[in-house]
Every structure is written in C-alpha cells, then in structure tokens.
Design an enzyme around this catalytic site. Structure first.
Site, PDB file in Angstrom:
ATOM      1  N   HIS A  72      62.161  46.515  82.771  1.00  0.00           N
ATOM      2  CA  HIS A  72      63.033  46.275  83.917  1.00  0.00           C
ATOM      3  C   HIS A  72      62.153  45.962  85.117  1.00  0.00           C
ATOM      4  O   HIS A  72      61.448  46.831  85.613  1.00  0.00           O
ATOM      5  CB  HIS A  72      63.913  47.494  84.208  1.00  0.00           C
ATOM      6  CG  HIS A  72      65.087  47.590  83.275  1.00  0.00           C
ATOM      7  ND1 HIS A  72      66.254  48.224  83.605  1.00  0.00           N
ATOM      8  CD2 HIS A  72      65.269  47.103  82.022  1.00  0.00           C
ATOM      9  CE1 HIS A  72      67.118  48.134  82.598  1.00  0.00           C
ATOM     10  NE2 HIS A  72      66.531  47.470  81.612  1.00  0.00           N
ATOM     11  N   TYR A 201      72.137  50.531  91.480  1.00  0.00           N
ATOM     12  CA  TYR A 201      72.281  51.688  92.373  1.00  0.00           C
ATOM     13  C   TYR A 201      73.356  51.320  93.382  1.00  0.00           C
ATOM     14  O   TYR A 201      73.148  50.466  94.238  1.00  0.00           O
ATOM     15  CB  TYR A 201      70.949  52.004  93.067  1.00  0.00           C
ATOM     16  CG  TYR A 201      69.946  52.667  92.152  1.00  0.00           C
ATOM     17  CD1 TYR A 201      69.203  51.919  91.239  1.00  0.00           C
ATOM     18  CD2 TYR A 201      69.746  54.050  92.191  1.00  0.00           C
ATOM     19  CE1 TYR A 201      68.281  52.535  90.392  1.00  0.00           C
ATOM     20  CE2 TYR A 201      68.823  54.673  91.351  1.00  0.00           C
ATOM     21  CZ  TYR A 201      68.100  53.906  90.450  1.00  0.00           C
ATOM     22  OH  TYR A 201      67.195  54.513  89.613  1.00  0.00           O
ATOM     23  N   PRO A 292      67.648  63.539  90.757  1.00  0.00           N
ATOM     24  CA  PRO A 292      67.428  62.490  89.761  1.00  0.00           C
ATOM     25  C   PRO A 292      67.359  61.052  90.299  1.00  0.00           C
ATOM     26  O   PRO A 292      66.842  60.173  89.603  1.00  0.00           O
ATOM     27  CB  PRO A 292      68.620  62.640  88.815  1.00  0.00           C
ATOM     28  CG  PRO A 292      69.653  63.378  89.579  1.00  0.00           C
ATOM     29  CD  PRO A 292      68.927  64.247  90.557  1.00  0.00           C
ATOM     30  N   LYS A 296      62.215  60.175  89.000  1.00  0.00           N
ATOM     31  CA  LYS A 296      60.816  60.541  89.172  1.00  0.00           C
ATOM     32  C   LYS A 296      60.380  61.748  88.330  1.00  0.00           C
ATOM     33  O   LYS A 296      59.177  61.978  88.137  1.00  0.00           O
ATOM     34  CB  LYS A 296      60.529  60.857  90.647  1.00  0.00           C
ATOM     35  CG  LYS A 296      60.334  59.618  91.505  1.00  0.00           C
ATOM     36  CD  LYS A 296      58.946  59.051  91.356  1.00  0.00           C
ATOM     37  CE  LYS A 296      58.816  57.625  91.847  1.00  0.00           C
ATOM     38  NZ  LYS A 296      59.122  56.610  90.816  1.00  0.00           N
ATOM     39  N   TYR A 384      59.189  53.101  93.393  1.00  0.00           N
ATOM     40  CA  TYR A 384      59.951  53.118  92.138  1.00  0.00           C
ATOM     41  C   TYR A 384      59.055  52.866  90.931  1.00  0.00           C
ATOM     42  O   TYR A 384      59.173  53.534  89.898  1.00  0.00           O
ATOM     43  CB  TYR A 384      61.066  52.075  92.209  1.00  0.00           C
ATOM     44  CG  TYR A 384      62.196  52.313  91.230  1.00  0.00           C
ATOM     45  CD1 TYR A 384      63.382  52.915  91.639  1.00  0.00           C
ATOM     46  CD2 TYR A 384      62.082  51.936  89.897  1.00  0.00           C
ATOM     47  CE1 TYR A 384      64.419  53.137  90.748  1.00  0.00           C
ATOM     48  CE2 TYR A 384      63.104  52.160  88.994  1.00  0.00           C
ATOM     49  CZ  TYR A 384      64.269  52.761  89.426  1.00  0.00           C
ATOM     50  OH  TYR A 384      65.282  52.996  88.532  1.00  0.00           O
TER      51      TYR A 384
HETATM   52  C1  DHB Z   1      68.352  56.943  84.713  1.00  0.00           C
HETATM   53  C2  DHB Z   1      68.368  58.120  85.424  1.00  0.00           C
HETATM   54  C3  DHB Z   1      68.016  58.143  86.746  1.00  0.00           C
HETATM   55  O1  DHB Z   1      68.029  59.293  87.450  1.00  0.00           O
HETATM   56  C4  DHB Z   1      67.633  56.990  87.395  1.00  0.00           C
HETATM   57  O2  DHB Z   1      67.320  57.017  88.717  1.00  0.00           O
HETATM   58  C5  DHB Z   1      67.597  55.806  86.687  1.00  0.00           C
HETATM   59  C6  DHB Z   1      67.956  55.792  85.345  1.00  0.00           C
HETATM   60  C7  DHB Z   1      68.748  56.903  83.292  1.00  0.00           C
HETATM   61  O3  DHB Z   1      69.104  57.953  82.732  1.00  0.00           O
HETATM   62  O4  DHB Z   1      68.751  55.826  82.690  1.00  0.00           O
END
Ligand code: DHB
Length: 390
Positions: A72, A201, A292, A296, A384
């Site tokens: 990605h 997002y 989440p 990270k 990121y």
């Molecule tokens: C996923 C989880 C995340 O917290 C994130 O920021 C991006 C992807 C995931 O589970 O795919």
C-alpha cells in the site's frame, strides 16, 4: 533451566527478539500464558511499516510478507464531502505492506520452530524474580503441569498491554503516563469484496471510520463508537447502515456482506519509563500502548526489539550491563514520536462526544491543510511509513 535471556511473552515482540538473538548466537527461552492457537486467532492490526517488512525479510523470518502481503503506497483521507490520496511513495519513496499481525506471528513462530528455538506456549503462573540481581529468573508451571524455573543473564518483559513484568517494577522506580479517550473502535470482519484498493481514513460528523482490507473476499473495517458499546446491540444491518452513512458523506459506497467478527477495541495511550529495571527490560505493549489509529502498535514493538537485540548483544558479549541504559533512551525516542503520531491521527479524525460545530469544521480545516500541502502530506507519510531507526 539455564539460558542467556528469559523472555516473558511469545507474541511478535518476544518471538522476534528470540529470533534476532539466536542469529547472533545468544540463546533464550520464551514463555507465554496463551496457546499458540489463541494468539493466532486474535485479530490485530494489519499494516507494516517499510522497516518492519525489511526486518522480517532481512532477518530471514519469511518472505511470505512479500508474496501474500499487499503493498500500500498511500491512503485516502476522506473528509468534507470528498477524498484526497496521500501518496506515500511519491512523497517519501517508502510504502507500507498490508499483512495481518497474526500472519507475522505465524511466520515468527514457524521460524523459531524451524531453528530449534525454545518457545513454550500455554504455561501458567509466570513470575519474574531477582531481576535486580546478576541472576534473574522466571518461574512458571508448564503445559504438563510441572513447576519450572529459568535462570538467565537478562529478563525481558514482552508480555503485552496487561504486562505482569511492568507491574513487577516497584512504584518508586517507574513513571507511568496515561491518556484516555472518550471513544473506542467497533471492529468487524466482513465477507465481501474490497471497497477500495487502499485504506480509507474517513472523517464525518457521525464520527470516524476506517476501511481496511484482508483478502479479495474478506474485509476489515472499524468505526468509532462509545466505549460502553455492546456488540450484541449491533445487527449486521445496523452496522452497514452506520458505515454507509459515514462513508457516504464523502462519496463512497461500501460492498456489503456477512459480518463474521464483531469486537470493541479499547483506546488509550500509555508509556512506562524507564524501559529497564535492573536486569529486566520491557518491550512492546508491555512498556507502551498507542491508540490504533495509524497502526503503530506492532511496528513499535518490532522497532523496540530490533534495538533491544543490539543492546543485549553488546551487554552479553562485553559483559557490561551498563550498555543497556542506551536501550531505554533509543527506544523511548521512537516511542514518544509514535505516541504523538497516533494521538495526532486520532484527534484529527475522531469526533469528541462534546464536539461543537466549530470543532468539526476546524478538523476539516486541518485535514485540508495536510492533504493540500506537500509539507503536511509528507509529515503524515513519514510517520505512517515509519521513521528511520535510531
Ligand atoms: C488496520 C488497523 C489500524 O489501526 C490501522 O490504522 C490501519 C489498518 C487494520 O487492521 O487493517
């Protein structure tokens, strides 16, 4: 049992450490309260920083991440009625890999097995002892019900967010930093085709949502919810309605399908300093938790153990435990950068329960700045995809 490094916790952090140490000739014993199957079946995040992928491949864990993962090279930021791609690759030359944490765990557990590593799942009553002495230890009851004691040169607490090792450090020798958030994530797995090629997002007046993927037929999605949410109150229809409404505000329509997993994920920021007490070192979630948003957690745990393996090698081959002080300093610098990044992504994208219209519009202003500015987008892309190693 005698070994050089005793590791409490055989999740990705503990196993990667055990693996990296073995590569420089240092032996270890890793134990975990959970069974291998239990760990494999706990859904976690799915995004690996470029450096995490390199660590897996270059240390010979597996190249499955390159075959079965999906590169990605950007994300969509959706807000204010539209969506804006952040082109990681164009901005930084780096990309991320969509590859679930459970697969990272499987690759590491297989590699330890292949290389004859001593990893014991499903043990009980783990206790760490004498960690301020020269010969710290861990005691536990093994899967066959036998009492065991391991003596080692160094102990590592890689036992996750409910770490017992963390709490074994006396209160006077540790500082804890917390931040709570007044929301949580509702996470689902759905049997449906992907709704987008990359992650979305999504900011909306109804709250945040994240569209992620797993395979051509299985998708991972999350939406911001109240921390007291009971998954039993959420039928598939109600979930799809909520997700479609949040994503629809920015022009997306999601492919729906049967929902096979529903969980509410806790949300908090936490750090314990220092990450060393005597001959015990903390790594991964045992020392810090991030919310989440931005995925990270696993990446930070892998960055910790990369540094920790180097410092343990120096300490053991030079017989100088003082070198380990550098571990805390090196690890914490990345930890606090990741704390800021996760906090920033979280607060920019989520709706606070008492948010005013001003707050929501101010967030859209911030998202507009980030996505329209090369400097702003690059700042996000660097965080990121992961900063350079310390
Ligand atoms: C996923 C989880 C995340 O917290 C994130 O920021 C991006 C992807 C995931 O589970 O795919």
């Amino acid at each position: 049992i005698r070994t050089q490094v005793g590791i409490v916790g055989a999740g990705p952090a503990g196993l990667m450490l055990s693996h990296l140490l073995a590569r420089v000739g240092i032996d270890s014993v890793a134990v975990d309260l959970r069974s291998r199957r239990e760990i494999e079946e706990t859904h976690r995040a799915g995004i690996l920083e470029q450096g995490s992928v390199e660590l897996l491949v270059e240390s010979g864990v597996s190249d499955r991440v390159l075959r079965d993962g999906h590169e990605h090279a950007g994300i969509d930021l959706a807000f204010g009625g539209g969506s804006h791609r952040i082109d990681f690759h164009g901005l930084t030359g780096a990309a991320t890999q969509l590859y679930p944490q459970t697969d990272v765990f499987i690759d590491l557990a297989d590699a330890r097995k292949r290389d004859g590593g001593d990893v014991r799942f499903g043990v009980r009553d783990v206790e760490v002892v004498d960690f301020t002495s020269d010969s710290p230890g861990m005691r536990f009851t093994d899967a066959d019900g036998r009492a065991q004691e391991v003596r080692c040169d160094y102990l590592v607490g890689a036992d996750g967010s409910r770490s017992a090792c963390r709490y074994a450090v006396p209160e006077t020798a540790r500082r804890q930093y917390f931040r709570e958030y007044p929301f949580a994530w509702f996470g689902i797995l759905a049997e449906a085709p992907p709704s987008a090629p990359e992650l979305i997002y999504n900011h909306s007046e109804r709250g945040f949502a994240l569209i992620s993927q797993r395979t051509e037929t299985l998708q991972r999605m999350y939406f911001q919810c109240d921390p007291d949410t009971d998954v039993a109150d959420w039928s598939d229809d109600r979930i799809w309605e909520e997700l479609q409404s949040r994503l629809g505000a920015n022009g997306y329509t999601l492919h729906e399908g049967p929902i096979t997993s529903k969980t509410v994920l806790p949300f908090r920021s936490f750090v314990q300093e220092p990450m060393r007490h005597g001959r015990m070192l903390l790594a991964g979630d045992a020392a810090h938790t991030v919310p989440p948003t931005g995925a990270k957690g696993l990446n930070l745990a892998l960055a910790d153990v990369r540094v920790l393996a180097e410092e343990l090698e120096r300490a053991i081959t030079k017989s100088d435990p003082q070198t380990l002080d550098d571990y805390t300093v090196r690890a914490l610098s990345r930890v606090w950068r990741a704390q800021h990044f996760s906090y920033w992504m979280t607060t920019m994208l989520h709706r606070l329960p008492d948010a005013t219209d001003f707050d929501v519009r101010r967030q859209v202003g911030e998202l507009e700045t980030i996505s329209s500015s090369a400097a702003g987008s690059t700042f996000l892309a660097e965080g990121y995809t992961g900063w350079p190693n310390s």
